[in-house]
Design a protein around this motif. Structure first.
Motif, PDB file in Angstrom:
ATOM      1  N   PHE A 167      27.713  14.238  50.864  1.00  0.00           N
ATOM      2  CA  PHE A 167      26.278  14.133  50.557  1.00  0.00           C
ATOM      3  C   PHE A 167      25.446  14.335  51.822  1.00  0.00           C
ATOM      4  CE2 PHE A 167      26.522  11.133  46.600  1.00  0.00           C
ATOM      5  CZ  PHE A 167      27.053  12.172  45.853  1.00  0.00           C
ATOM      6  N   GLN A 168      25.857  13.670  52.909  1.00  0.00           N
ATOM      7  CA  GLN A 168      25.049  13.735  54.119  1.00  0.00           C
ATOM      8  C   GLN A 168      25.104  15.104  54.764  1.00  0.00           C
ATOM      9  OE1 GLN A 168      22.924  11.506  54.862  1.00  0.00           O
ATOM     10  NE2 GLN A 168      22.154  12.514  56.692  1.00  0.00           N
ATOM     11  N   LEU A 169      26.250  15.758  54.744  1.00  0.00           N
ATOM     12  CA  LEU A 169      26.323  17.120  55.268  1.00  0.00           C
ATOM     13  C   LEU A 169      25.386  18.040  54.491  1.00  0.00           C
ATOM     14  CD1 LEU A 169      30.183  17.400  55.840  1.00  0.00           C
ATOM     15  CD2 LEU A 169      28.422  17.377  57.630  1.00  0.00           C
ATOM     16  N   THR A 170      25.329  17.846  53.179  1.00  0.00           N
ATOM     17  CA  THR A 170      24.402  18.622  52.351  1.00  0.00           C
ATOM     18  C   THR A 170      22.966  18.328  52.731  1.00  0.00           C
ATOM     19  OG1 THR A 170      25.963  18.691  50.490  1.00  0.00           O
ATOM     20  CG2 THR A 170      23.633  19.040  49.987  1.00  0.00           C
ATOM     21  N   PRO A 224      35.548  20.344  51.478  1.00  0.00           N
ATOM     22  CA  PRO A 224      36.777  19.541  51.346  1.00  0.00           C
ATOM     23  C   PRO A 224      36.498  18.066  51.081  1.00  0.00           C
ATOM     24  CG  PRO A 224      36.461  20.277  53.616  1.00  0.00           C
ATOM     25  CD  PRO A 224      35.481  21.027  52.784  1.00  0.00           C
ATOM     26  N   TYR A 225      35.344  17.583  51.485  1.00  0.00           N
ATOM     27  CA  TYR A 225      34.992  16.185  51.212  1.00  0.00           C
ATOM     28  C   TYR A 225      34.572  16.021  49.751  1.00  0.00           C
ATOM     29  CZ  TYR A 225      35.345  15.565  56.214  1.00  0.00           C
ATOM     30  OH  TYR A 225      35.823  15.523  57.505  1.00  0.00           O
ATOM     31  N   TYR A 226      33.855  17.003  49.224  1.00  0.00           N
ATOM     32  CA  TYR A 226      33.542  16.984  47.788  1.00  0.00           C
ATOM     33  C   TYR A 226      34.837  17.049  46.970  1.00  0.00           C
ATOM     34  CZ  TYR A 226      28.438  17.616  48.158  1.00  0.00           C
ATOM     35  OH  TYR A 226      27.098  17.433  48.384  1.00  0.00           O
ATOM     36  N   ALA A 227      35.774  17.886  47.399  1.00  0.00           N
ATOM     37  CA  ALA A 227      37.039  18.016  46.678  1.00  0.00           C
ATOM     38  C   ALA A 227      37.834  16.720  46.743  1.00  0.00           C
ATOM     39  CB  ALA A 227      37.852  19.174  47.258  1.00  0.00           C
ATOM     40  N   GLY A 249      27.897  16.614  41.544  1.00  0.00           N
ATOM     41  CA  GLY A 249      27.491  17.949  41.121  1.00  0.00           C
ATOM     42  C   GLY A 249      26.074  18.297  41.550  1.00  0.00           C
ATOM     43  N   ILE A 250      25.175  17.315  41.476  1.00  0.00           N
ATOM     44  CA  ILE A 250      23.774  17.557  41.834  1.00  0.00           C
ATOM     45  C   ILE A 250      23.636  17.849  43.324  1.00  0.00           C
ATOM     46  CG2 ILE A 250      21.510  16.448  42.038  1.00  0.00           C
ATOM     47  CD1 ILE A 250      22.198  15.003  39.352  1.00  0.00           C
ATOM     48  N   TYR A 251      24.254  17.012  44.150  1.00  0.00           N
ATOM     49  CA  TYR A 251      24.157  17.231  45.594  1.00  0.00           C
ATOM     50  C   TYR A 251      24.854  18.527  46.011  1.00  0.00           C
ATOM     51  CZ  TYR A 251      21.993  12.780  46.836  1.00  0.00           C
ATOM     52  OH  TYR A 251      21.102  11.748  46.976  1.00  0.00           O
ATOM     53  N   ARG A 252      26.001  18.783  45.433  1.00  0.00           N
ATOM     54  CA  ARG A 252      26.725  20.005  45.794  1.00  0.00           C
ATOM     55  C   ARG A 252      25.903  21.239  45.435  1.00  0.00           C
ATOM     56  NH1 ARG A 252      30.674  23.348  43.332  1.00  0.00           N
ATOM     57  NH2 ARG A 252      31.996  24.351  44.916  1.00  0.00           N
ATOM     58  N   LYS A 253      25.213  21.176  44.312  1.00  0.00           N
ATOM     59  CA  LYS A 253      24.357  22.283  43.891  1.00  0.00           C
ATOM     60  C   LYS A 253      23.242  22.531  44.904  1.00  0.00           C
ATOM     61  CE  LYS A 253      22.762  25.337  40.885  1.00  0.00           C
ATOM     62  NZ  LYS A 253      23.501  26.557  40.528  1.00  0.00           N
ATOM     63  N   ILE A 254      22.706  21.471  45.476  1.00  0.00           N
ATOM     64  CA  ILE A 254      21.664  21.621  46.488  1.00  0.00           C
ATOM     65  C   ILE A 254      22.216  22.377  47.694  1.00  0.00           C
ATOM     66  CG2 ILE A 254      20.234  20.363  48.155  1.00  0.00           C
ATOM     67  CD1 ILE A 254      19.916  18.177  45.975  1.00  0.00           C
ATOM     68  N   GLY A 255      23.431  22.012  48.109  1.00  0.00           N
ATOM     69  CA  GLY A 255      24.045  22.718  49.225  1.00  0.00           C
ATOM     70  C   GLY A 255      24.231  24.197  48.926  1.00  0.00           C
ATOM     71  N   ILE A 256      24.651  24.504  47.714  1.00  0.00           N
ATOM     72  CA  ILE A 256      24.832  25.904  47.315  1.00  0.00           C
ATOM     73  C   ILE A 256      23.499  26.646  47.370  1.00  0.00           C
ATOM     74  CG2 ILE A 256      25.390  27.400  45.355  1.00  0.00           C
ATOM     75  CD1 ILE A 256      27.528  25.273  44.589  1.00  0.00           C
ATOM     76  N   GLY A 279      22.131  19.820  32.904  1.00  0.00           N
ATOM     77  CA  GLY A 279      23.384  20.561  32.788  1.00  0.00           C
ATOM     78  C   GLY A 279      24.483  19.962  33.644  1.00  0.00           C
ATOM     79  N   LEU A 280      24.118  19.473  34.833  1.00  0.00           N
ATOM     80  CA  LEU A 280      25.113  18.884  35.728  1.00  0.00           C
ATOM     81  C   LEU A 280      25.564  17.512  35.243  1.00  0.00           C
ATOM     82  CD1 LEU A 280      23.471  20.065  39.041  1.00  0.00           C
ATOM     83  CD2 LEU A 280      25.735  20.737  38.219  1.00  0.00           C
ATOM     84  N   LEU A 281      24.702  16.795  34.531  1.00  0.00           N
ATOM     85  CA  LEU A 281      25.116  15.530  33.924  1.00  0.00           C
ATOM     86  C   LEU A 281      26.150  15.785  32.826  1.00  0.00           C
ATOM     87  CD1 LEU A 281      21.742  13.564  33.563  1.00  0.00           C
ATOM     88  CD2 LEU A 281      23.414  13.411  35.393  1.00  0.00           C
ATOM     89  N   VAL A 282      25.913  16.816  32.035  1.00  0.00           N
ATOM     90  CA  VAL A 282      26.875  17.178  30.986  1.00  0.00           C
ATOM     91  C   VAL A 282      28.186  17.635  31.617  1.00  0.00           C
ATOM     92  CG1 VAL A 282      27.348  18.773  29.097  1.00  0.00           C
ATOM     93  CG2 VAL A 282      25.063  17.762  29.333  1.00  0.00           C
TER      94      VAL A 282
END
Length: 308
Positions: A167-170, A224-227, A249-256, A279-282
């Motif tokens: 999360f923090q890296l993002t 790798p931390y998300y994984a 999913g929400i934070y990872r999407k922000i990074g993307i 969509g990410l909640l689903v």
């Protein structure tokens, strides 16, 4: 539960962290209340050190230096753990959640150390140093949140810490320019040197193309931390696992989004829309189901090791 205290905590998260607030609604009521209380204390500490209100600069008559504010936060945090009556809502919130879930004082102090690193104006020569900062401001929050959800197994706590680091890296990638304008840089100095970027000119628009490459590198380091965090989901209660998978999913999407935006990443704050969050909640529900039927791989040895 004091209704006024819960109302204060709910408002704090709704304004201070829209990304996590959406996912937090999936927690069971008791877990959500504790998550809100913990967030209220974390947000308050951040605001006090930076002289802000819910992350926004505000006029203040507080003449204390940042060092004095930090010392005050530590005194009040320690006092909350003694069981003494707390007048300020944030410390009453910490007291309630720490008592209910046996959150060690050291974790709270470890979190304050992140703010101390800001106050000291520390630099981060290598990625390892940046990750140490990530631990204090976010990894330790992952540990506290895991304890709120009933986790005590060290291996699962490792995965919770990993998610906080991701999360923090993002956040760092998203906020590079904003942080620079506040006089802060969390990027590994060796990366900036390799990219030919002057760390004192991070907010300069002429550096955006090179900065985008560094941000993309930071986003890649989060992967790798998300994984790793996925392996901790089966140990959580079902609704907690859904909330955490959704937040992931929400934070990872922000990074993307930051990575894909390239040099335009800082033209506006990168965020997920309401429809994207839905969509990410689903999708989070599907992630939880998949994780429960998958064999979790061991935590990769190359990941940053949290303090024990």
């Amino acid at each position: 539960m004091n209704p006024a205290l819960l109302e204060h905590a709910t408002h704090t998260m709704a304004v201070g962290s829209k990304s996590f607030a959406s996912a937090a609604k999936l927690f069971a009521p008791a877990t959500r209340r504790s998550a809100l209380l913990l967030y209220a204390w974390c947000r308050h500490c951040d605001d006090v050190v930076d002289g802000q209100v819910l992350g926004v600069a505000a006029a203040s008559t507080d003449a204390r230096t940042p060092q004095q504010r930090l010392a005050y936060l530590e005194r009040q945090t320690r006092l909350a753990y003694t069981g003494a009556p707390m007048a300020e809502p944030a410390f009453a919130a910490l007291q309630a959640v720490a008592k209910a879930h046996q959150i060690p004082l050291q974790l709270a102090l470890d979190h304050l150390e992140g703010f101390a690193m800001d106050v000291r104006g520390e630099h981060y020569p290598r990625l390892h140093d940046t990750l140490r900062y990530c631990y204090h401001v976010a990894g330790v929050v992952g540990l506290m949140m895991a304890q709120v959800m009933g986790v005590r197994e060290q291996a699962v706590l490792d995965r919770a810490c990993d998610l906080g680091l991701a999360f923090q890296l993002t956040n760092m990638a998203r906020d590079i320019v904003e942080d620079a304008e506040a006089g802060r840089c969390y990027l590994p100095r060796c990366w900036l040197a390799e990219a030919g970027i002057d760390p004192t000119r991070l907010a300069d628009p002429t550096q955006r193309a090179a900065l985008a490459q560094v941000a993309a590198r930071l986003v890649s380091e989060a992967e790798p931390y998300y994984a790793s965090a996925l392996a901790g989901l089966p140990a959580l209660p079902l609704r907690s696992a859904w909330a955490i998978a959704s937040a992931r999913g929400i934070y990872r999407k922000i990074g993307i989004k930051v990575r894909n935006a390239g040099a335009q990443a800082w033209d506006g704050r990168q965020r997920t829309s309401g429809l994207e969050k839905l969509g990410l909640l689903v999708r989070g529900a599907g992630v939880v189901v998949s994780a429960r039927f998958a064999t979790a791989p061991p935590r990769p040895p190359g990941l940053w090791p949290r303090p024990r």
